[in-house]
Design a protein around this motif. Structure first.
Motif, PDB file in Angstrom:
ATOM      1  N   ILE A  78       0.833  -1.204   0.000  1.00  0.00           N
ATOM      2  CA  ILE A  78       0.000   0.000   0.000  1.00  0.00           C
ATOM      3  C   ILE A  78       0.872   1.261   0.000  1.00  0.00           C
ATOM      4  CG2 ILE A  78      -1.682   1.315   1.348  1.00  0.00           C
ATOM      5  CD1 ILE A  78      -2.873  -1.348   2.238  1.00  0.00           C
ATOM      6  N   ARG A  79       2.005   1.202   0.673  1.00  0.00           N
ATOM      7  CA  ARG A  79       2.909   2.355   0.708  1.00  0.00           C
ATOM      8  C   ARG A  79       3.445   2.718  -0.668  1.00  0.00           C
ATOM      9  NH1 ARG A  79       6.453   0.618   6.058  1.00  0.00           N
ATOM     10  NH2 ARG A  79       5.016   1.473   7.642  1.00  0.00           N
ATOM     11  N   THR A  80       3.482   1.769  -1.591  1.00  0.00           N
ATOM     12  CA  THR A  80       3.996   2.075  -2.941  1.00  0.00           C
ATOM     13  C   THR A  80       3.053   2.990  -3.717  1.00  0.00           C
ATOM     14  OG1 THR A  80       2.934   0.115  -3.938  1.00  0.00           O
ATOM     15  CG2 THR A  80       5.159  -0.169  -3.035  1.00  0.00           C
ATOM     16  N   SER A  81       1.848   3.223  -3.220  1.00  0.00           N
ATOM     17  CA  SER A  81       0.878   4.055  -3.936  1.00  0.00           C
ATOM     18  C   SER A  81       1.327   5.507  -4.060  1.00  0.00           C
ATOM     19  CB  SER A  81      -0.485   3.997  -3.240  1.00  0.00           C
ATOM     20  OG  SER A  81      -0.371   4.492  -1.917  1.00  0.00           O
ATOM     21  N   VAL A  82       2.320   5.920  -3.266  1.00  0.00           N
ATOM     22  CA  VAL A  82       2.791   7.310  -3.325  1.00  0.00           C
ATOM     23  C   VAL A  82       3.988   7.473  -4.267  1.00  0.00           C
ATOM     24  CG1 VAL A  82       1.984   7.741  -0.985  1.00  0.00           C
ATOM     25  CG2 VAL A  82       4.355   7.011  -1.348  1.00  0.00           C
ATOM     26  N   LEU A  83       4.454   6.390  -4.870  1.00  0.00           N
ATOM     27  CA  LEU A  83       5.664   6.468  -5.705  1.00  0.00           C
ATOM     28  C   LEU A  83       5.424   7.240  -6.991  1.00  0.00           C
ATOM     29  CD1 LEU A  83       7.083   2.842  -5.292  1.00  0.00           C
ATOM     30  CD2 LEU A  83       7.852   4.930  -4.154  1.00  0.00           C
ATOM     31  N   ALA A  84       4.311   6.964  -7.656  1.00  0.00           N
ATOM     32  CA  ALA A  84       4.021   7.604  -8.941  1.00  0.00           C
ATOM     33  C   ALA A  84       2.527   7.453  -9.231  1.00  0.00           C
ATOM     34  CB  ALA A  84       4.859   6.977 -10.056  1.00  0.00           C
ATOM     35  N   LYS A  85       2.076   8.121 -10.283  1.00  0.00           N
ATOM     36  CA  LYS A  85       0.658   8.097 -10.615  1.00  0.00           C
ATOM     37  C   LYS A  85       0.184   6.684 -10.919  1.00  0.00           C
ATOM     38  CE  LYS A  85      -2.739  10.317 -13.610  1.00  0.00           C
ATOM     39  NZ  LYS A  85      -2.944  11.291 -14.707  1.00  0.00           N
ATOM     40  N   ARG A  86       1.040   5.924 -11.642  1.00  0.00           N
ATOM     41  CA  ARG A  86       0.637   4.564 -12.013  1.00  0.00           C
ATOM     42  C   ARG A  86       0.516   3.654 -10.791  1.00  0.00           C
ATOM     43  NH1 ARG A  86       3.920  -0.134 -15.258  1.00  0.00           N
ATOM     44  NH2 ARG A  86       2.164  -1.562 -15.457  1.00  0.00           N
ATOM     45  N   TRP A  87       1.276   3.968  -9.729  1.00  0.00           N
ATOM     46  CA  TRP A  87       1.293   3.125  -8.549  1.00  0.00           C
ATOM     47  C   TRP A  87       0.116   3.406  -7.601  1.00  0.00           C
ATOM     48  CZ3 TRP A  87       5.157  -0.530  -7.430  1.00  0.00           C
ATOM     49  CH2 TRP A  87       6.227  -0.562  -8.326  1.00  0.00           C
ATOM     50  N   ARG A  88      -0.651   4.465  -7.890  1.00  0.00           N
ATOM     51  CA  ARG A  88      -1.657   4.921  -6.938  1.00  0.00           C
ATOM     52  C   ARG A  88      -2.687   3.856  -6.600  1.00  0.00           C
ATOM     53  NH1 ARG A  88      -4.027  10.617  -8.385  1.00  0.00           N
ATOM     54  NH2 ARG A  88      -1.781  11.020  -8.158  1.00  0.00           N
ATOM     55  N   TYR A  89      -3.110   3.090  -7.618  1.00  0.00           N
ATOM     56  CA  TYR A  89      -4.180   2.112  -7.404  1.00  0.00           C
ATOM     57  C   TYR A  89      -3.750   0.672  -7.681  1.00  0.00           C
ATOM     58  CZ  TYR A  89      -6.917   6.399  -7.568  1.00  0.00           C
ATOM     59  OH  TYR A  89      -7.394   7.647  -7.329  1.00  0.00           O
ATOM     60  N   ILE A  90      -2.453   0.470  -7.904  1.00  0.00           N
ATOM     61  CA  ILE A  90      -2.016  -0.877  -8.280  1.00  0.00           C
ATOM     62  C   ILE A  90      -2.197  -1.873  -7.144  1.00  0.00           C
ATOM     63  CG2 ILE A  90       0.423  -0.671  -7.599  1.00  0.00           C
ATOM     64  CD1 ILE A  90       1.094  -2.051 -10.284  1.00  0.00           C
ATOM     65  N   TRP A  91      -2.137  -1.382  -5.886  1.00  0.00           N
ATOM     66  CA  TRP A  91      -2.277  -2.286  -4.743  1.00  0.00           C
ATOM     67  C   TRP A  91      -3.676  -2.891  -4.658  1.00  0.00           C
ATOM     68  CZ3 TRP A  91      -5.749  -1.559  -0.717  1.00  0.00           C
ATOM     69  CH2 TRP A  91      -6.353  -0.301  -0.645  1.00  0.00           C
TER      70      TRP A  91
END
Length: 500
Positions: free
Chosen positions: A48-61
Motif C-alpha cells: 500500500i505504501r507504494t501508492s505514493v511512488l508515482a501516478k501509475r502506482w496509486r491504485y495498483i495495490w
C-alpha cells in the motif's frame, strides 16, 4: 565562433538527455504481471505504501493477486480494521495467494469467517492461515474452527493451516488441492484420511502434532502422492502410527520416542526416507523400542536416499550386539546425524557395511562432547578393529561430507580456556572415523569438511585458524586407498546441501 556555439549546444543537449535518462523510472514501465510478482514478496502494508511512488502506482495495490498479512505491532482492533479495510477495497477478480497470521481470540470468529468468504469468492489458489492462539500447544482450546465452505473451494491448490480446528462430518471436495500442510490442527485421524481421499491430485502432505491424544492410521492411495512429512513430537505412549502409502516417493518422519507402535506398510515406491527423533536415543529407554526401530529400517531398506539420527544408529548397535546380521540397504546416499559416541559406532559400521552401493556418505556432527566423554579408548580403537570387516567393502564410495565439524567448539572454548591441541583432542573421534574412511575407500574422490562461519570476531578466530592448520596437516598425513581422493576444508554461511 559559430563552431564553438554548436559544440556547446551539443554538450548542453547531451547533459539534458542524461538528466532525463536519470529521471526516467524504468520500474514503473515494467509490465503489470512482473510488477505483481515483485510486490508478492512484500507485506500488504508495504504494498500500500507504494501508492505514493508515482501516478501509475496509486491504485495498483487494489489489484495485486498476492496478499500477505504478517503480525502487526499494533492493537488487535487496529489489526482487524486494517485487514477488513484492505480486503473490502480490493478489486482483483482472482487471488493467487492469501497469507494471514493473526492473533486470534474467541470473539473474532465472525471476522475471520468474512476473510474466508473473501478467499472463496475470489477463487483463491493458495491459502496460508496461522492463528497465534495462547496455549498453542493445545489446539483444541480457544482455537478458530475452519468453516466448512472453505473445504469445498475448488480453486485451492495449496492449503496450510496452523493452530486451528477442523470438525467433521462435513461434505467437501478439494479437486485442485496439491499441497496440504496441517500444523497443531485439531483434527481426527478419520478426518485426515477423508481430506486425503477427497483430494485426488494431492502431491504433498505435512502433519505436525495434529493427533496428540489419538492414534493415526494413514491410508494414502493417491497415485500422484510424492512427499509425506509427519512430525509427532508430542504423542502419548499409548498411541500408534501406521502408514500405508504405496505411491509415496519421499517420506520424512520425526517421531516421539514415547509412541508405542510405528508401522510402515507397502511403501515400495519410496526413493528417499528421513527418520529423526527429538529426545534421548530410544535404546537407552527400552531395547524393544530399539527392535521396533530396526523393523522400520527393514521396511525402507530399498530406498536410494536414507537419512537417520543417532537413535537409529544406536538401535542398529543393539542389533549388532545381538548378532542380527540379515538387514541390507540399497542406498546410494546415506546421511547420519551423530555424536560419534561409543553407543553409536557399531550401528554406523553396521549400516555402512551393509550398504554395498553407497556412493555419498554425509556425516552431520550433532554435538561435540566434553573431554570426559570424547576421549574414550574404546572409541579410539574401534575403527582399527573394524578394518578387517571392510576389506571387500566401500567399493563405490566417492564422496564423504562432514557437516558442522567444529560448530560446537566455539561454545566449549568460551566455557573453558583451551589451546588448539586440547580442542583437537575433542575432535579425535571424528578424525579417527575420517582416517578409517580414507584408508578403506578405494574409489574416493572427495572428502568435504564444512563448518558454519561465525560472524563475531575475537580470540576464537585466531584459535580457529591454528586449529584448522593443525587439522589440515593431520588429515593430509592420513593414508589413502584412493589416489584421486581430495580433501576440502570449508567455512559456509548456509547449510551445506544434503545435510540430514
Amino acid at each position: 565562433m559559430e563552431a564553438t556555439n554548436i559544440k556547446r549546444l551539443k554538450i548542453s543537449k547531451k547533459k539534458k538527455a542524461k538528466k532525463l535518462e536519470e529521471k526516467h523510472d524504468y520500474l514503473t514501465e515494467l509490465p503489470e504481471p512482473l510488477l505483481n510478482h515483485i510486490l508478492s514478496y512484500l507485506t500488504m502494508k508495504d504494498v500500500i505504501r507504494t501508492s505514493v511512488l508515482a501516478k501509475r502506482w496509486r491504485y495498483i495495490w487494489l489489484y495485486v493477486p498476492c496478499i500477505k498479512f504478517p503480525p502487526m505491532k499494533v492493537s488487535r482492533q487496529i489489526e482487524v480494521a486494517f485487514i477488513n479495510r484492505t480486503l473490502l477495497l480490493h478489486k482483483g477478480p482472482n487471488i493467487q495467494k492469501l497469507n494471514i497470521t493473526f492473533k486470534y481470540n474467541n470473539d473474532g470468529a465472525c471476522q475471520v469467517d468474512s476473510w474466508m468468504h473473501f478467499a472463496l469468492t475470489r477463487n483463491v489458489n493458495e491459502l496460508y492461515l496461522d492463528f497465534l492462539v495462547k496455549g498453542a500447544r493445545d489446539p483444541s482450546r480457544h482455537c478458530y474452527r475452519l468453516p466448512h465452505f472453505i473445504l469445498s473451494c475448488r480453486s485451492l491448490t495449496v492449503l496450510a493451516l496452523k493452530r486451528c480446528a477442523i470438525k467433521f462430518p462435513i461434505n467437501f471436495k478439494l479437486s485442485s488441492l496439491k499441497k496440504l500442510s496441517l500444523d497443531l490442527v485439531d483434527i481426527s485421524s478419520q478426518a485426515v484420511n477423508d481430506l486425503i481421499s477427497s483430494s485426488p491430485i494431492l502431491e504433498y502432505l505435512s502433519l505436525t502434532d495434529c493427533q496428540k491424544d489419538d492414534s493415526l492410521n494413514l491410508s494414502i492411495m493417491n497415485v500422484g502422492m510424492k512427499t509425506l512429512k509427519i512430525n509427532g513430537s508430542s504423542y502419548y505412549s499409548s498411541s500408534y502410527l501406521e502408514v500405508y502409502a504405496p505411491h509415496t516417493v519421499s517420506l520424512e518422519l520425526v517421531r516421539s520416542l514415547y509412541r508405542k507402535n510405528l508401522v510402515i506398510n507397502r511403501m515400495q515406491s519410496l526413493e528417499s526416507a528421513s527418520f529423526y527423533c527429538d529426545r534421548v536415543p530410544c535404546v537407552r529407554y527400552d531395547k524393544v523400542k530399539g527392535y521396533s526401530t530396526h523393523k522400520i529400517l527393514e521396511a525402507v531398506h530399498h530406498v536410494k536416499d536414507l537419512r537417520l539420527c543417532s537413535c537409529y544408529a544406536e538401535a542398529l548397535s543393539t542389533s549388532e550386539n545381538q548378532s542380527v546380521d540379515f538387514l541390507s540397504f540399497d542406498v546410494t546416499c546415506l546421511g547420519i546425524k551423530t555424536e560419534l559416541t561409543k553407543w553409536e559406532l557399531p550401528g554406523i559400521a553396521y549400516i555402512i557395511r551393509h550398504s554395498p552401493n553407497i556412493e555419498t556418505l554425509i556425516i552431520s556432527i550433532d554435538k561435540i562432547r566434553d573431554k570426559g566423554l570424547s576421549n574414550d579408548l574404546e572409541v579410539g580403537e574401534y575403527w582399527k578393529l573394524q578394518e578387517p570387516n571392510f576389506i571387500d567393502q566401500l567399493w563405490n564410495l566417492k564422496t564423504v561430507k562432514v557437516c558442522y565439524f567444529m560448530e560446537n567448539l566455539n561454545q566449549l572454548q568460551e566455557s573453558f580456556e583451551s589451546t588448539a591441541k586440547e580442542l583437537l583432542e575433542l575432535l579425535q573421534n571424528c578424525m579417527d572415523f575420517l582416517k578409517f574412511l580414507l584408508k578403506n575407500s578405494k574409489v574416493l574422490e572427495r572428502m568435504i569438511i564444512t563448518n558454519y562461519k561465525k560472524t563475531k570476531f575475537g580470540k576464537w578466530d585466531g584459535l580457529k585458524l591454528r586449529l584448522m592448520s593443525r587439522l589440515t596437516q593431520e588429515l593430509l598425513a592420513f593414508p589413502r586407498a584412493s589416489r584421486d581422493a581430495q580433501i576440502y576444508l570449508q567455512d559456509c554461511l548456509r547449510s551445506p546441501p544434503g545435510i540430514p
